[in-house]
Design a protein around this motif. Structure first.
Motif, PDB file in Angstrom:
ATOM      1  N   MET A 243      43.351  29.991  28.092  1.00 58.79           N
ATOM      2  CA  MET A 243      44.027  31.137  28.686  1.00 58.79           C
ATOM      3  C   MET A 243      44.179  30.887  30.188  1.00 58.79           C
ATOM      4  SD  MET A 243      44.370  33.062  25.972  1.00 58.79           S
ATOM      5  CE  MET A 243      44.667  34.764  26.473  1.00 58.79           C
ATOM      6  N   ILE A 244      45.389  30.636  30.639  1.00 55.61           N
ATOM      7  CA  ILE A 244      45.653  30.343  32.049  1.00 55.61           C
ATOM      8  C   ILE A 244      45.691  31.665  32.808  1.00 55.61           C
ATOM      9  CG2 ILE A 244      47.166  29.159  33.663  1.00 55.61           C
ATOM     10  CD1 ILE A 244      46.000  27.377  31.435  1.00 55.61           C
ATOM     11  N   ILE A 245      44.699  31.896  33.668  1.00 54.56           N
ATOM     12  CA  ILE A 245      44.566  33.216  34.289  1.00 54.56           C
ATOM     13  C   ILE A 245      44.952  33.234  35.763  1.00 54.56           C
ATOM     14  CG2 ILE A 245      42.838  34.018  32.655  1.00 54.56           C
ATOM     15  CD1 ILE A 245      40.690  33.326  34.700  1.00 54.56           C
ATOM     16  N   GLY A 246      45.631  32.192  36.243  1.00 56.04           N
ATOM     17  CA  GLY A 246      46.089  32.239  37.627  1.00 56.04           C
ATOM     18  C   GLY A 246      46.152  30.873  38.270  1.00 56.04           C
TER      19      GLY A 246
ATOM     20  N   GLY B 235      46.089  36.109  38.667  1.00 52.92           N
ATOM     21  CA  GLY B 235      46.947  35.797  37.536  1.00 52.92           C
ATOM     22  C   GLY B 235      47.662  37.048  37.057  1.00 52.92           C
ATOM     23  N   TRP B 236      46.889  38.119  36.917  1.00 50.49           N
ATOM     24  CA  TRP B 236      47.411  39.421  36.491  1.00 50.49           C
ATOM     25  C   TRP B 236      46.661  40.473  37.296  1.00 50.49           C
ATOM     26  CZ3 TRP B 236      51.179  41.555  33.509  1.00 50.49           C
ATOM     27  CH2 TRP B 236      51.029  42.887  33.125  1.00 50.49           C
TER      28      TRP B 236
ATOM     29  N   THR C 169      51.199  42.614  46.769  1.00 48.55           N
ATOM     30  CA  THR C 169      51.759  41.293  47.032  1.00 48.55           C
ATOM     31  C   THR C 169      52.359  40.766  45.722  1.00 48.55           C
ATOM     32  OG1 THR C 169      49.713  40.115  46.480  1.00 48.55           O
ATOM     33  CG2 THR C 169      49.973  40.865  48.763  1.00 48.55           C
ATOM     34  N   ARG C 170      52.904  39.558  45.759  1.00 45.51           N
ATOM     35  CA  ARG C 170      53.451  38.944  44.543  1.00 45.51           C
ATOM     36  C   ARG C 170      52.349  38.449  43.617  1.00 45.51           C
ATOM     37  NH1 ARG C 170      55.885  34.427  44.404  1.00 45.51           N
ATOM     38  NH2 ARG C 170      57.285  34.852  42.662  1.00 45.51           N
ATOM     39  N   CYS C 171      51.141  38.334  44.131  1.00 44.85           N
ATOM     40  CA  CYS C 171      50.056  37.728  43.359  1.00 44.85           C
ATOM     41  C   CYS C 171      49.681  38.596  42.160  1.00 44.85           C
ATOM     42  CB  CYS C 171      48.841  37.502  44.250  1.00 44.85           C
ATOM     43  SG  CYS C 171      49.163  36.370  45.618  1.00 44.85           S
ATOM     44  N   GLY C 172      49.960  38.095  40.982  1.00 42.57           N
ATOM     45  CA  GLY C 172      49.604  38.802  39.760  1.00 42.57           C
ATOM     46  C   GLY C 172      50.497  39.969  39.397  1.00 42.57           C
TER      47      GLY C 172
END
Length: 318
Positions: free
Chosen positions: A92-95, A234-235, A252-255
């Protein structure tokens, strides 16, 4: 009738964290659908801050049975997943923070399937084959409610002493605005020492515990704006939860790229205090526009209910 699967998820701990929330929320729903879902950890204590209806077993017992699916997002446990007897292994790629470690693992184990919790995974893992199944939010729990009386309230979820959560930037913007009739509420698993530079603001800054999920919902509902200045994610659970509660959001754009744009939020650059000051001022000075963004965000975030995430995962499992 759909086949019932044996599913294992590996977690490093049971503490308050987005990755723990993800697997518990997924596990509860997969269990209700008739699957055998188990969480494996080094410690066997169930999370005490979120309802967990699935069994938690010692990591050492993972090899005692063959699962249909084993999932893991923690880089420190990926090799444990690789060695587990299973028909399918899912990283599971979380970021983006651990992109190099995910890439190295997938190169060593090409049979593992990569599932990313954000649509922008290919920005930080170019060339890697993955399936995007964005994160989720419990829309039955996080929902709009009465605002109540009180001064203009800025809600921020995160710890002051965690650099990547950038809570300090919210206080820096609040100091620049010098709003005497406003308050900042910091929601975290435990309070942090307030930096001396914000000493004169201490009576307008409240630190509260976010481990009680019912209270967390109330904190969102009692806010005029929710701010998330994460430097990497990631989310973004706090942003998604605030949207589900119908609260205007600055982030921000992060997640957030799966659900935040100019129609649903005020999106500011990472570490840009001046942009955050402008966004806070805009939110307060134009409440009608803020409410319109919040309404659009509420409709969009409902597309990310955990049940829909489970639908996507079940398709991958099979």
């Amino acid at each position: 009738m759909k086949e019932k699967l044996s599913i294992a998820a590996l977690l490093p701990h049971a503490g308050l964290a987005g990755g723990v929330r993800r697997f518990v929320e997924l596990g509860n729903r997969l269990q209700k659908r008739g699957h055998d879902f188990r969480i494996y950890m080094r410690e066997t204590k169930k999370p005490d801050w979120i309802e967990c209806a699935v069994p938690v077993l010692p990591l050492g017992k993972l090899s005692e049975r063959t699962h249909d699916v084993v999932m893991c997002g923690d880089c420190g446990l990926l090799e444990s997943m690789a060695g587990a007897p299973a028909k399918k292994r899912i990283a599971m790629i979380i970021g983006e923070r651990y992109a190099s470690k995910y890439r190295a693992f997938l190169e060593r184990h090409p049979d593992a399937l990569a599932v990313a919790n954000s649509g922008r995974w290919n920005e930080y893992l170019p060339g890697v084959k993955a399936i995007a199944i964005p994160g989720g939010v419990n829309t039955a729990q996080f929902r709009p409610g009465p605002r109540g009386e009180g001064p203009f309230a800025i809600n921020v979820v995160g710890r002051l002493d965690k650099k990547l959560e950038a809570v300090d930037l919210v206080l820096a913007a609040f100091k620049k605005l010098n709003w005497k009739d406003a308050r900042v509420r910091i929601v975290a698993d435990r309070p942090s020492r307030l930096p001396i530079r914000y000493f004169l603001l201490r009576k307008r800054i409240e630190q509260v515990s976010g481990t009680d999920q019912a209270k967390l919902v109330e904190y969102y509902q009692a806010s005029d704006v929710s701010v998330t200045m994460e430097r990497t994610a990631g989310w973004s659970n706090p942003t998604a939860e605030a949207m589900a509660c119908g609260i205007p959001v600055i982030c921000t754009r992060c997640g957030t790229t799966d659900f935040a744009d100019e129609t649903t939020a005020l999106v500011v650059p990472v570490d840009d205090v001046a942009a955050l000051v402008a966004a806070l001022r805009r939110t307060r000075e134009d409440p009608a526009a803020a409410r319109a963004r919040a309404a659009a965000a509420l409709q969009r975030i409902r597309n990310f209910d955990w049940e829909r995430v489970v639908d996507g995962l079940e398709a991958v499992f099979r």
